[in-house]
Structure formats: C-alpha cells, structure tokens
Design a protein around this motif. Sequence first.
Motif, PDB file in Angstrom:
ATOM      1  N   GLU A   5     -44.976  58.308 -18.926  1.00  0.00           N
ATOM      2  CA  GLU A   5     -44.147  57.145 -18.609  1.00  0.00           C
ATOM      3  C   GLU A   5     -43.086  57.575 -17.615  1.00  0.00           C
ATOM      4  OE1 GLU A   5     -40.795  54.347 -20.803  1.00  0.00           O
ATOM      5  OE2 GLU A   5     -42.437  55.132 -22.010  1.00  0.00           O
ATOM      6  N   GLU A  40     -50.355  41.241 -20.368  1.00  0.00           N
ATOM      7  CA  GLU A  40     -48.939  41.204 -20.739  1.00  0.00           C
ATOM      8  C   GLU A  40     -48.022  41.245 -19.519  1.00  0.00           C
ATOM      9  OE1 GLU A  40     -50.873  43.722 -22.425  1.00  0.00           O
ATOM     10  OE2 GLU A  40     -51.190  42.545 -24.240  1.00  0.00           O
ATOM     11  N   GLN A  41     -48.453  40.632 -18.424  1.00  0.00           N
ATOM     12  CA  GLN A  41     -47.717  40.575 -17.157  1.00  0.00           C
ATOM     13  C   GLN A  41     -47.461  41.944 -16.552  1.00  0.00           C
ATOM     14  OE1 GLN A  41     -44.635  37.551 -18.482  1.00  0.00           O
ATOM     15  NE2 GLN A  41     -45.054  36.876 -16.392  1.00  0.00           N
ATOM     16  N   SER A  42     -48.401  42.847 -16.746  1.00  0.00           N
ATOM     17  CA  SER A  42     -48.349  44.137 -16.061  1.00  0.00           C
ATOM     18  C   SER A  42     -49.334  44.095 -14.902  1.00  0.00           C
ATOM     19  CB  SER A  42     -48.725  45.266 -17.023  1.00  0.00           C
ATOM     20  OG  SER A  42     -50.105  45.197 -17.355  1.00  0.00           O
ATOM     21  N   ALA A 100     -45.857  40.028 -12.132  1.00  0.00           N
ATOM     22  CA  ALA A 100     -45.357  41.005 -13.102  1.00  0.00           C
ATOM     23  C   ALA A 100     -43.848  40.925 -13.292  1.00  0.00           C
ATOM     24  CB  ALA A 100     -45.763  42.414 -12.660  1.00  0.00           C
ATOM     25  N   VAL A 106     -39.153  49.632 -11.880  1.00  0.00           N
ATOM     26  CA  VAL A 106     -40.486  49.561 -12.482  1.00  0.00           C
ATOM     27  C   VAL A 106     -40.660  50.690 -13.483  1.00  0.00           C
ATOM     28  CG1 VAL A 106     -41.609  48.446 -10.516  1.00  0.00           C
ATOM     29  CG2 VAL A 106     -41.541  50.935 -10.646  1.00  0.00           C
ATOM     30  N   GLU A 116     -50.592  51.659 -15.193  1.00  0.00           N
ATOM     31  CA  GLU A 116     -50.013  50.325 -15.315  1.00  0.00           C
ATOM     32  C   GLU A 116     -48.638  50.324 -14.670  1.00  0.00           C
ATOM     33  OE1 GLU A 116     -50.061  48.999 -19.365  1.00  0.00           O
ATOM     34  OE2 GLU A 116     -52.255  49.138 -19.506  1.00  0.00           O
ATOM     35  N   TRP A 118     -45.220  48.035 -14.520  1.00  0.00           N
ATOM     36  CA  TRP A 118     -44.494  46.982 -15.234  1.00  0.00           C
ATOM     37  C   TRP A 118     -43.120  46.796 -14.614  1.00  0.00           C
ATOM     38  CZ3 TRP A 118     -45.763  44.925 -20.302  1.00  0.00           C
ATOM     39  CH2 TRP A 118     -46.956  45.419 -20.854  1.00  0.00           C
ATOM     40  N   ARG A 122     -39.492  44.113 -18.716  1.00  0.00           N
ATOM     41  CA  ARG A 122     -40.650  43.689 -19.508  1.00  0.00           C
ATOM     42  C   ARG A 122     -41.217  44.854 -20.292  1.00  0.00           C
ATOM     43  NH1 ARG A 122     -42.455  39.488 -20.666  1.00  0.00           N
ATOM     44  NH2 ARG A 122     -44.617  40.090 -20.878  1.00  0.00           N
ATOM     45  N   TRP A 123     -41.324  46.032 -19.674  1.00  0.00           N
ATOM     46  CA  TRP A 123     -41.853  47.199 -20.372  1.00  0.00           C
ATOM     47  C   TRP A 123     -40.966  47.563 -21.568  1.00  0.00           C
ATOM     48  CZ3 TRP A 123     -45.696  49.902 -21.887  1.00  0.00           C
ATOM     49  CH2 TRP A 123     -45.485  51.140 -22.494  1.00  0.00           C
ATOM     50  N   TYR A 126     -41.599  45.082 -24.331  1.00  0.00           N
ATOM     51  CA  TYR A 126     -42.942  45.284 -24.898  1.00  0.00           C
ATOM     52  C   TYR A 126     -42.980  46.559 -25.752  1.00  0.00           C
ATOM     53  CZ  TYR A 126     -47.926  46.187 -25.205  1.00  0.00           C
ATOM     54  OH  TYR A 126     -49.192  46.448 -25.677  1.00  0.00           O
TER      55      TYR A 126
END
Length: 146
Positions: A5, A40-42, A100, A106, A116, A118, A122-123, A126
């Motif tokens: 990540e 999931e909007q990614s 996204a 990001v 991915e 994101w 949002r990430w 989530y």
Amino acid sequence: MFMGEYHHSIDEKNRVIIPSPLRQQNREKGNEFVITRGLEQSLFLYPLSEWQSLGERLRNLSTTKSNSRAFLRLLFSGAHFVELDTQGRITLPQGLKDFAQIKEKVAIIGAFNKIEVWGEERWDKYYKEQRSIFEELSEKIMDVGI
C-alpha cells in the motif's frame, strides 16, 4: 504478484507515480498497462499481459445475458492503454479520475494480479470498514490456510 500500500499525490496533469516496488514486481512484463473502472469506485491497473489474459477468460461470458453485456460494456468502455513514462508515472484519464473521486491524493494498492488506484479518502473509509471484518472474511474464504 502485486502487494503493498502506497500513498502519493496526483499532479496538475493527472499523472501519478506507480511506486518503485510495484514497478519492480512487474519488471518482466514491461511498462504497458490498461487502466479501467474497478469495483467500489477504484481503478484497476492491469499489466498488458494480464489484461489480455482477462480478455480471453471474458470471451466465455454469454452475451445473450444482459448482466454479462452490461459488465463487458462498463469494463471495456472505461479501459485505456497507459504506459509508464521515464519517471514511472501514468496519466489518469479524466473520466476515470472522476469515477474514482480522485482529488489530490491517491492510495495505490497491490492487489495480487493487478494494481488498484483509489482516491485516498475512499480507500481510508473502505479500509476501516473492511478491516473490522477481516477475520470473518478469512474464515469464509480461506480454505488453503495461512
């Protein structure tokens, strides 16, 4: 296999750097990718060879079923060929950036056979939601043991 990540900023030209560890994990496959709408909007970023493999598997979907047609249309209509520049960046198409909800930051996630991208907010949301049920999910889907 992509893992890890990372958090980065997007520049004024919609360019985002693909972190060096992810580029290294893909070095045998080159600098060519396809980016498209994810879940999931990614955004899903596939190495070109993985995208081609996915396309072969999707050929088996029945186009007489409306759900299959809708899925294929949405996946492929949002797809764009992108290539890493000399600094390891890709340019996000504006439509995908809007989809996204990516603003300035990001989160870039290694997700097994793809990367991915994101919007950072949002990430974070989530991740917090799913982290609380990680053990429950593990029990449901992990038959191979870890």
